[in-house]
Write a protein that holds these residues in place. Sequence first.
Motif, PDB file in Angstrom:
ATOM      1  N   ALA A  24      22.050 -33.634  41.789  1.00 47.75           N
ATOM      2  CA  ALA A  24      22.219 -33.568  40.334  1.00 47.75           C
ATOM      3  C   ALA A  24      21.093 -34.283  39.595  1.00 47.75           C
ATOM      4  O   ALA A  24      21.092 -34.335  38.369  1.00 47.75           O
ATOM      5  CB  ALA A  24      23.567 -34.156  39.929  1.00 47.75           C
ATOM      6  N   GLY A  25      20.132 -34.872  40.347  1.00 44.40           N
ATOM      7  CA  GLY A  25      18.980 -35.500  39.711  1.00 44.40           C
ATOM      8  C   GLY A  25      19.159 -36.967  39.377  1.00 44.40           C
ATOM      9  O   GLY A  25      18.313 -37.546  38.697  1.00 44.40           O
ATOM     10  N   LEU A  26      20.243 -37.593  39.860  1.00 46.07           N
ATOM     11  CA  LEU A  26      20.485 -39.002  39.559  1.00 46.07           C
ATOM     12  C   LEU A  26      21.083 -39.681  40.790  1.00 46.07           C
ATOM     13  O   LEU A  26      22.049 -39.177  41.382  1.00 46.07           O
ATOM     14  CB  LEU A  26      21.440 -39.142  38.374  1.00 46.07           C
ATOM     15  CG  LEU A  26      21.788 -40.561  37.919  1.00 46.07           C
ATOM     16  CD1 LEU A  26      20.545 -41.312  37.455  1.00 46.07           C
ATOM     17  CD2 LEU A  26      22.829 -40.534  36.810  1.00 46.07           C
ATOM     18  N   MET A  27      20.490 -40.828  41.171  1.00 42.69           N
ATOM     19  CA  MET A  27      20.964 -41.574  42.335  1.00 42.69           C
ATOM     20  C   MET A  27      20.970 -43.066  42.029  1.00 42.69           C
ATOM     21  O   MET A  27      20.141 -43.552  41.259  1.00 42.69           O
ATOM     22  CB  MET A  27      20.058 -41.340  43.549  1.00 42.69           C
ATOM     23  CG  MET A  27      19.924 -39.895  43.989  1.00 42.69           C
ATOM     24  SD  MET A  27      18.838 -39.725  45.442  1.00 42.69           S
ATOM     25  CE  MET A  27      17.211 -39.956  44.674  1.00 42.69           C
ATOM     26  N   LEU A  38      25.848 -31.417  42.551  1.00 41.09           N
ATOM     27  CA  LEU A  38      26.410 -30.281  41.833  1.00 41.09           C
ATOM     28  C   LEU A  38      26.654 -29.147  42.821  1.00 41.09           C
ATOM     29  O   LEU A  38      26.027 -29.118  43.891  1.00 41.09           O
ATOM     30  CB  LEU A  38      25.445 -29.799  40.741  1.00 41.09           C
ATOM     31  CG  LEU A  38      25.186 -30.732  39.559  1.00 41.09           C
ATOM     32  CD1 LEU A  38      23.933 -30.296  38.809  1.00 41.09           C
ATOM     33  CD2 LEU A  38      26.391 -30.741  38.628  1.00 41.09           C
ATOM     34  N   PRO A  39      27.520 -28.189  42.493  1.00 47.09           N
ATOM     35  CA  PRO A  39      27.685 -27.023  43.369  1.00 47.09           C
ATOM     36  C   PRO A  39      26.363 -26.260  43.489  1.00 47.09           C
ATOM     37  O   PRO A  39      25.730 -25.935  42.478  1.00 47.09           O
ATOM     38  CB  PRO A  39      28.747 -26.188  42.652  1.00 47.09           C
ATOM     39  CG  PRO A  39      29.492 -27.172  41.807  1.00 47.09           C
ATOM     40  CD  PRO A  39      28.469 -28.181  41.369  1.00 47.09           C
ATOM     41  N   ALA A  40      25.950 -25.958  44.711  1.00 42.56           N
ATOM     42  CA  ALA A  40      24.634 -25.351  44.941  1.00 42.56           C
ATOM     43  C   ALA A  40      24.514 -23.971  44.302  1.00 42.56           C
ATOM     44  O   ALA A  40      23.452 -23.612  43.777  1.00 42.56           O
ATOM     45  CB  ALA A  40      24.370 -25.258  46.441  1.00 42.56           C
ATOM     46  N   GLU A  41      25.587 -23.194  44.310  1.00 45.31           N
ATOM     47  CA  GLU A  41      25.494 -21.810  43.836  1.00 45.31           C
ATOM     48  C   GLU A  41      25.144 -21.721  42.353  1.00 45.31           C
ATOM     49  O   GLU A  41      24.505 -20.759  41.914  1.00 45.31           O
ATOM     50  CB  GLU A  41      26.790 -21.071  44.125  1.00 45.31           C
ATOM     51  CG  GLU A  41      28.015 -21.669  43.451  1.00 45.31           C
ATOM     52  CD  GLU A  41      29.294 -20.909  43.769  1.00 45.31           C
ATOM     53  OE1 GLU A  41      30.279 -21.088  43.033  1.00 45.31           O
ATOM     54  OE2 GLU A  41      29.283 -20.126  44.742  1.00 45.31           O
ATOM     55  N   THR A  42      25.542 -22.716  41.581  1.00 48.33           N
ATOM     56  CA  THR A  42      25.203 -22.702  40.154  1.00 48.33           C
ATOM     57  C   THR A  42      24.015 -23.593  39.822  1.00 48.33           C
ATOM     58  O   THR A  42      23.288 -23.323  38.875  1.00 48.33           O
ATOM     59  CB  THR A  42      26.416 -23.166  39.319  1.00 48.33           C
ATOM     60  OG1 THR A  42      26.848 -24.461  39.778  1.00 48.33           O
ATOM     61  CG2 THR A  42      27.561 -22.181  39.454  1.00 48.33           C
ATOM     62  N   LEU A  51      30.425 -35.776  43.191  1.00 49.50           N
ATOM     63  CA  LEU A  51      30.284 -34.535  42.438  1.00 49.50           C
ATOM     64  C   LEU A  51      30.378 -34.775  40.934  1.00 49.50           C
ATOM     65  O   LEU A  51      31.280 -35.474  40.476  1.00 49.50           O
ATOM     66  CB  LEU A  51      31.369 -33.544  42.866  1.00 49.50           C
ATOM     67  CG  LEU A  51      31.283 -32.118  42.310  1.00 49.50           C
ATOM     68  CD1 LEU A  51      30.055 -31.410  42.874  1.00 49.50           C
ATOM     69  CD2 LEU A  51      32.547 -31.327  42.650  1.00 49.50           C
ATOM     70  N   VAL A  52      29.435 -34.214  40.191  1.00 48.13           N
ATOM     71  CA  VAL A  52      29.491 -34.264  38.732  1.00 48.13           C
ATOM     72  C   VAL A  52      30.604 -33.318  38.261  1.00 48.13           C
ATOM     73  O   VAL A  52      30.602 -32.137  38.626  1.00 48.13           O
ATOM     74  CB  VAL A  52      28.148 -33.845  38.108  1.00 48.13           C
ATOM     75  CG1 VAL A  52      28.254 -33.775  36.578  1.00 48.13           C
ATOM     76  CG2 VAL A  52      27.042 -34.798  38.524  1.00 48.13           C
ATOM     77  N   PRO A  53      31.568 -33.799  37.486  1.00 48.84           N
ATOM     78  CA  PRO A  53      32.677 -32.936  37.050  1.00 48.84           C
ATOM     79  C   PRO A  53      32.178 -31.702  36.297  1.00 48.84           C
ATOM     80  O   PRO A  53      31.196 -31.757  35.554  1.00 48.84           O
ATOM     81  CB  PRO A  53      33.496 -33.849  36.130  1.00 48.84           C
ATOM     82  CG  PRO A  53      33.149 -35.235  36.558  1.00 48.84           C
ATOM     83  CD  PRO A  53      31.711 -35.177  36.986  1.00 48.84           C
TER      84      PRO A  53
END
Length: 244
Positions: free
Chosen positions: A113-116, A93-97, A152-154
């Motif tokens: 994002a917590g999933l691999m 995910l974008p780090a800033e958010t 990246l998660v949309p």
Amino acid sequence: LGGATLARHQLVTALAAGCERIICLSQSLDGEMLDLQHSAERAGAKFHLISGPRALSGLVTAHDELIVLSDGLVTTAADALELIGQTPSILVLPAETAVPLGFERIDLNHASAGLMLLPGRLVERLNELPPDVEPISALLRVALQAGITQRLVPQSISSSGRWLLVHDEDQANTAELEWMERCTSGRGRTPGLALASFAVRTFGPALLHAGSGARGLAIAATVLCGLAAGAGWFGYSAIAFAIC
């Protein structure tokens, strides 16, 4: 969340992905963990409880694939399976958010994002690390060093409340309202369904947490049917229809 533990939500995702073995990181085997074990075994999966990273290497072979879910991650199984695909990947995910929400930073621009989805051979590298390392974080670092693809998660998923990291009860309560709204949105195409959706959003969480939602609703429905039949018997057809 919705009357079920976060671990149970994650179990649904793992089983939907076709996992044959569920490995749960926990320091104790309590009633909720036993219930989780029974659910996994009823679905045909083996269940293992471990307390540290070293025990993982004895359960995962180099030919296995490993789906790793971070503690507290809540997402739909459909979103998770669509994003991880068929090849090893780290969802980001974008780090800033994401970092302010508790997701682990990877670099300047990205957070996990917590999933691999990882090849099982990477698990052996955990044996080279101190025994008290945090297993999920350690696997993330090992995967990054191995050059596993980042995906990246949309934003359409991450910004719609369908990808959450829940740390405490307050966050769970907030997420539950959004979860209940998503489960009932778009279902009110008739007056009956619209009323049912409103009732679920209003009373659903309380019924789920009480643990007797189905039984309570069945009793209430039976009583209302009896009242409707009585009103109809005495000729009050409009009232009987409304009660029904």
